[in-house]
Structure formats: C-alpha cells, structure tokens
Design an enzyme around this catalytic site. Structure first.
Site, PDB file in Angstrom:
ATOM      1  N   THR A 126      70.649  68.625   9.114  1.00 27.52           N
ATOM      2  CA  THR A 126      71.207  69.880   9.603  1.00 27.52           C
ATOM      3  C   THR A 126      72.655  70.058   9.259  1.00 27.52           C
ATOM      4  O   THR A 126      73.318  69.119   8.861  1.00 27.52           O
ATOM      5  CB  THR A 126      71.134  69.768  11.134  1.00 27.52           C
ATOM      6  OG1 THR A 126      69.828  69.462  11.466  1.00 27.52           O
ATOM      7  CG2 THR A 126      71.569  70.987  11.837  1.00 27.52           C
ATOM      8  N   ASP A 183      72.318  75.926  11.136  1.00 31.36           N
ATOM      9  CA  ASP A 183      71.433  76.468  10.112  1.00 31.36           C
ATOM     10  C   ASP A 183      70.012  76.431  10.670  1.00 31.36           C
ATOM     11  O   ASP A 183      69.814  76.073  11.833  1.00 31.36           O
ATOM     12  CB  ASP A 183      71.547  75.647   8.825  1.00 31.36           C
ATOM     13  CG  ASP A 183      70.901  74.284   8.971  1.00 31.36           C
ATOM     14  OD1 ASP A 183      70.081  73.920   8.133  1.00 31.36           O
ATOM     15  OD2 ASP A 183      71.225  73.599   9.960  1.00 31.36           O
ATOM     16  N   ARG A 203      67.037  75.101   8.902  1.00 32.81           N
ATOM     17  CA  ARG A 203      66.038  74.409   8.085  1.00 32.81           C
ATOM     18  C   ARG A 203      65.646  73.093   8.737  1.00 32.81           C
ATOM     19  O   ARG A 203      66.500  72.327   9.163  1.00 32.81           O
ATOM     20  CB  ARG A 203      66.597  74.133   6.698  1.00 32.81           C
ATOM     21  CG  ARG A 203      65.689  73.284   5.826  1.00 32.81           C
ATOM     22  CD  ARG A 203      66.284  73.051   4.468  1.00 32.81           C
ATOM     23  NE  ARG A 203      66.297  74.281   3.695  1.00 32.81           N
ATOM     24  CZ  ARG A 203      66.730  74.338   2.427  1.00 32.81           C
ATOM     25  NH1 ARG A 203      67.181  73.259   1.852  1.00 32.81           N
ATOM     26  NH2 ARG A 203      66.718  75.475   1.782  1.00 32.81           N
ATOM     27  N   LYS A 214      67.799  75.663  16.323  1.00 35.27           N
ATOM     28  CA  LYS A 214      68.471  74.417  16.650  1.00 35.27           C
ATOM     29  C   LYS A 214      69.442  74.553  17.798  1.00 35.27           C
ATOM     30  O   LYS A 214      70.025  73.562  18.221  1.00 35.27           O
ATOM     31  CB  LYS A 214      69.236  73.919  15.421  1.00 35.27           C
ATOM     32  CG  LYS A 214      68.273  73.617  14.305  1.00 35.27           C
ATOM     33  CD  LYS A 214      68.938  73.008  13.133  1.00 35.27           C
ATOM     34  CE  LYS A 214      67.941  72.948  12.000  1.00 35.27           C
ATOM     35  NZ  LYS A 214      68.489  72.467  10.766  1.00 35.27           N
ATOM     36  N   GLY A 251      69.244  65.583  14.028  1.00 35.29           N
ATOM     37  CA  GLY A 251      68.563  64.308  14.116  1.00 35.29           C
ATOM     38  C   GLY A 251      67.064  64.527  14.079  1.00 35.29           C
ATOM     39  O   GLY A 251      66.579  65.408  13.387  1.00 35.29           O
ATOM     40  N   SER A 300      73.761  66.334   8.582  1.00 32.66           N
ATOM     41  CA  SER A 300      73.964  65.814   7.238  1.00 32.66           C
ATOM     42  C   SER A 300      74.957  66.664   6.458  1.00 32.66           C
ATOM     43  O   SER A 300      75.547  66.199   5.501  1.00 32.66           O
ATOM     44  CB  SER A 300      72.628  65.748   6.505  1.00 32.66           C
ATOM     45  OG  SER A 300      72.005  66.997   6.579  1.00 32.66           O
ATOM     46  N   ASP A 314      74.605  70.770   1.022  1.00 34.14           N
ATOM     47  CA  ASP A 314      73.699  69.746   1.529  1.00 34.14           C
ATOM     48  C   ASP A 314      72.260  70.201   1.328  1.00 34.14           C
ATOM     49  O   ASP A 314      71.928  71.337   1.609  1.00 34.14           O
ATOM     50  CB  ASP A 314      73.983  69.502   3.015  1.00 34.14           C
ATOM     51  CG  ASP A 314      73.025  68.521   3.607  1.00 34.14           C
ATOM     52  OD1 ASP A 314      72.561  68.755   4.737  1.00 34.14           O
ATOM     53  OD2 ASP A 314      72.734  67.507   2.952  1.00 34.14           O
ATOM     54  N   SER A 357      70.190  71.198   4.653  1.00 35.72           N
ATOM     55  CA  SER A 357      70.491  72.397   5.439  1.00 35.72           C
ATOM     56  C   SER A 357      70.217  73.607   4.588  1.00 35.72           C
ATOM     57  O   SER A 357      70.375  73.569   3.367  1.00 35.72           O
ATOM     58  CB  SER A 357      71.956  72.445   5.838  1.00 35.72           C
ATOM     59  OG  SER A 357      72.401  71.205   6.226  1.00 35.72           O
TER      60      SER A 357
END
Lengths: 275, 146
Positions: free
Chosen positions: A42, A58, A60, A74, A88, A170, A207, A210
C-alpha cells in the site's frame, strides 16, 4: 487429564493445530509455492492540519503479482471521530480495526463519552504486542478529540509513534519525500488535501504494490468527510457492472395482435363484510 | 478497572512470574492423537510447540492474572489480592453441568472481560462448538467415579 472418552473442548481464541501440518506441507511445495495471504502492498499517508487530520490511501490489494482488488477500502472506521488506515495483511488490518471499533463502542456506551485517539492506540498496542508481530498490521490512526488533533502510527510488533505527518506501506518512501518537502505546521484544508493527494500519487507512481484510485478522509471537529474516490486513476477500464438497455434499443420490425377470446362459464358472488 | 490497565509489563517480570502449563497435550479433541488429521505422534510434537505463539497464548490468562495480583499486592498489601482471589474462586464454582457450556457471567464481570472484545470471543467460541461430550461420562469423570 485426558481420557479417550471425556471430551475436552478446545480453548477459545486462536487454534494452532494446523501449524505443524503447514510446516510439513511447506517442505512438500517446491521453491516456496505455498499460497500467501492477501497483502495490501500500500501507500497510506496522514497529515495533521489546522482544523483536524487528513488521511489518504490508495485502493489496490495485491496477492503476489496479481492485483486482487482494484477498489479496496483501506481507510477503516473506528469511531465517529477516529479513522484508521491499514497496511500489511488485508485480513489482519480489517479484523484488528473491527475489534478496536467494537471495543471503543462498548466503552462509549458504558461511560457516555466519546473515545479519545490515545485509547484506540493503547488498545491496539496491547493487542498487537500480545501476538508478537504475527498479526501483520501497520496502522495509521488519525482523529480529533477533546485534547486536539492526533496522528499515530502503530507497528505490527506494537510500537507507537505520534507524529504530525506520516506515510506507511510499501510506497511510503516516495510519499514521505513529498510530505517532507511540502509539510508546514497549521496547513489549510485544501493545502492539506492536496499534499496528501500528491503524496499518495507519488507512492502509486513509484511502487508496484500501490495503484488505482486515491481515497481521502478529512476528520475535523465538525465531522468527517470520507471522499471515496478522491481521484480516479486515468487507466480505469470502462466495463459496466450492469448491462441494461433502454427500451426502444431493439427496432420493432413487425407487430401482430391476436385477441384472446374468453367465455364466462360460471359466476359466483360473495358478499364482503365491511363493518 | 485497575486490573485492566496493567495488561502488559516488562519482559523480566513476565519470565519470573509465569506459570507454564507443562507439556502440550496431543491435538485431538479427546486428548488422544488424532492420526487422521494431524499425522503420527512424535515426542518432538508433544514437547515443543509448533508455533511460536502457542505456549504464550496457552498461558496468557494465567500470566496476566498473576502479574496483576502481584502488582496489586505491592501497591495495596496482601489483603487486596486475597479478597479478589476469594471472589474468583466463588465465581468459578457457578457452573452448569460438565457437558453444557456455562456463560461464566460472574467470572467475566469480575475480570472485566464483559466490557472488552478480543479474538477469543470471536474465534473458536466454545458456545458454538459442534461437539458435545457424552453426558454420563462427563458427569462421572467430574465426580471422580470414572
């Protein structure tokens, strides 16, 4: 003492029976092909501004290299004045935030007071420390209470930090770069929203874990504004969920009407008793 | 309420005060190795936990109570944990027949766990267990006639 005809009910809570089986199965799969839990991979960020807190995330959710959910939520509700972003393992963040929300609701029903952010942080810290990091939940808690605007981060092992701006997941390095550059104390609402949006956008661009849309949640003393999605990705596909066509889409070529002749065979009248 | 604030303490005091439940009983429901589900039994499986959290979760309630009582004794003197333990012992005796699930209402109220929800209220709830022991056997076992 165990006897073969006396039943011992298993203890409540986590059941570790499958751990030995999983360890044995791990050896059977080659090169670690054992199925992995769904991670959120994320970018989440939060910023404290003049009148409250802005949280962004985000949408995803990935499962190894596949995008499992393009519109995952999220930012979780904890209390009317407290929201939490989770990074996580997806199931761990969901369940932990659900339990936290239930505990705080019980508390406010018992005492008649609004919960404070520090209480949520303490409950989370106790819960996560008890399981020594096996529950993979990196959480950003933000909220407004009688003591002010707060933003906390809780790590999977139970570590807590109170900070004015924060990014996790991430994609946090890219997002943190934007936040470090643009953050000032006592930002206005629009500036804070734009800063969080830019931070999440940087995380999405840099990243792989995400992506897709950006959700923003603004918490102030007056209330909560949960904007989902705040910004949609340019690459979304145009598949519809429902395919319903307008009446008249299909042209009518010919029309033939056949009247149905009916004969009255028997008629019986029953009086209705209206009092 | 005081006891609820003292949930986590330093590691050293945890080690000193913990009362480990000796050994791990085999995983089957009747305390006998369930070969179909968990494979053949081995000494290693019975002595060592297969998961790092297994022992700490098994002892969690015991350790928490022990730590809370010892802190209470240090703050308020010996009488405080003694009185509380007497009440716990009385509340623990209010149970239904051995094969039925008791609500443990008095015990929950004393512990303060009626105001909190944790994983042990959701996962593996004993009230929803699909197996019931054989009534006569369970009562005879409890009375010591077995």
């Amino acid at each position: 003492m165990a006897l073969s005809n006396v039943l011992e009910t298993p203890a409540a809570g986590f059941n570790f029976d499958n751990a030995a089986r999983n360890a044995a199965l791990e050896g059977l799969f080659e090169r670690g092909q054992a199925p992995k839990p769904l991670k959120t991979g994320t970018t989440i960020a939060g910023v404290v501004f003049k009148d409250g807190v802005v949280l962004g995330a985000d949408t995803r959710a990935t499962s190894d290299e596949v995008v499992a959910d393009k519109m995952c939520a999220k930012i979780h509700y904890i209390a009317p004045n407290i929201y939490c972003c989770g990074a996580g393992t997806a199931a761990d963040t969901e369940k932990t935030t659900d339990l936290l929300s239930s505990n705080l609701t019980i508390f406010s029903l018992n005492s008649g007071r609004n919960p404070r952010v520090i209480m949520a942080v303490n409950i989370l810290q106790d819960m996560l420390y008890r399981y020594h990091g096996q529950i993979g939940a990196n959480l950003i808690l933000g909220g407004v209470d009688c003591t002010g605007n707060h933003l906390y981060t809780v790590g999977p092992y139970g570590s807590v930090n109170e900070v004015p701006y924060l990014a996790m997941g991430s994609g946090d390095l890219a997002a943190l770069g934007i936040l470090e550059d643009g953050f000032k104390l006592d930002l206005e609402l629009e500036e804070a929203k734009e800063l969080v949006r830019a931070a999440i956008h940087a995380g999405i661009m840099s990243d792989l874990g995400s992506g897709n849309n950006i959700d923003i949640c603004v918490i102030t003393r007056q209330g909560v504004d949960y904007i989902r999605p705040y910004q949609e990705s340019e690459f979304k596909d145009n598949r519809k969920i429902k395919y319903r066509y307008r009446p008249g889409t299909t042209p009518v070529m010919t029309e033939k009407v056949v009247p149905l002749k009916l004969e009255v065979v028997q008629e019986s009248v029953q009086q209705m008793d209206t009092a | 309420m005081l006891l609820n604030l003292l949930d986590t303490r330093g590691l050293r005091s945890q080690l000193k005060d913990s009362v480990p439940v000796a050994g791990l009983c085999p995983h089957g429901a009747y305390g006998v190795q369930d070969s179909l589900r968990s494979g053949f039994s081995s000494v290693k499986n019975e002595l060592l936990p297969s998961h790092s959290l297994e022992l700490s979760e098994k002892n969690f309630q015991l350790n928490k109570d022990k730590m809370n009582f010892s802190t209470l004794r240090n703050i308020q003197g010996l009488h405080a944990p003694l009185k509380l333990q007497m009440e716990y012992r009385a509340a623990r005796q209010i149970q239904r027949l051995p094969f039925l699930q008791s609500s443990n209402l008095a015990l929950d109220t004393l512990r303060g766990s009626d105001e909190a929800i944790g994983f042990d209220d959701i996962l593996n709830d004993p009230a929803q267990s699909e197996m019931m022991g054989e009534p006569h056997m369970m009562v005879e076992y409890k009375l010591g006639m077995l």
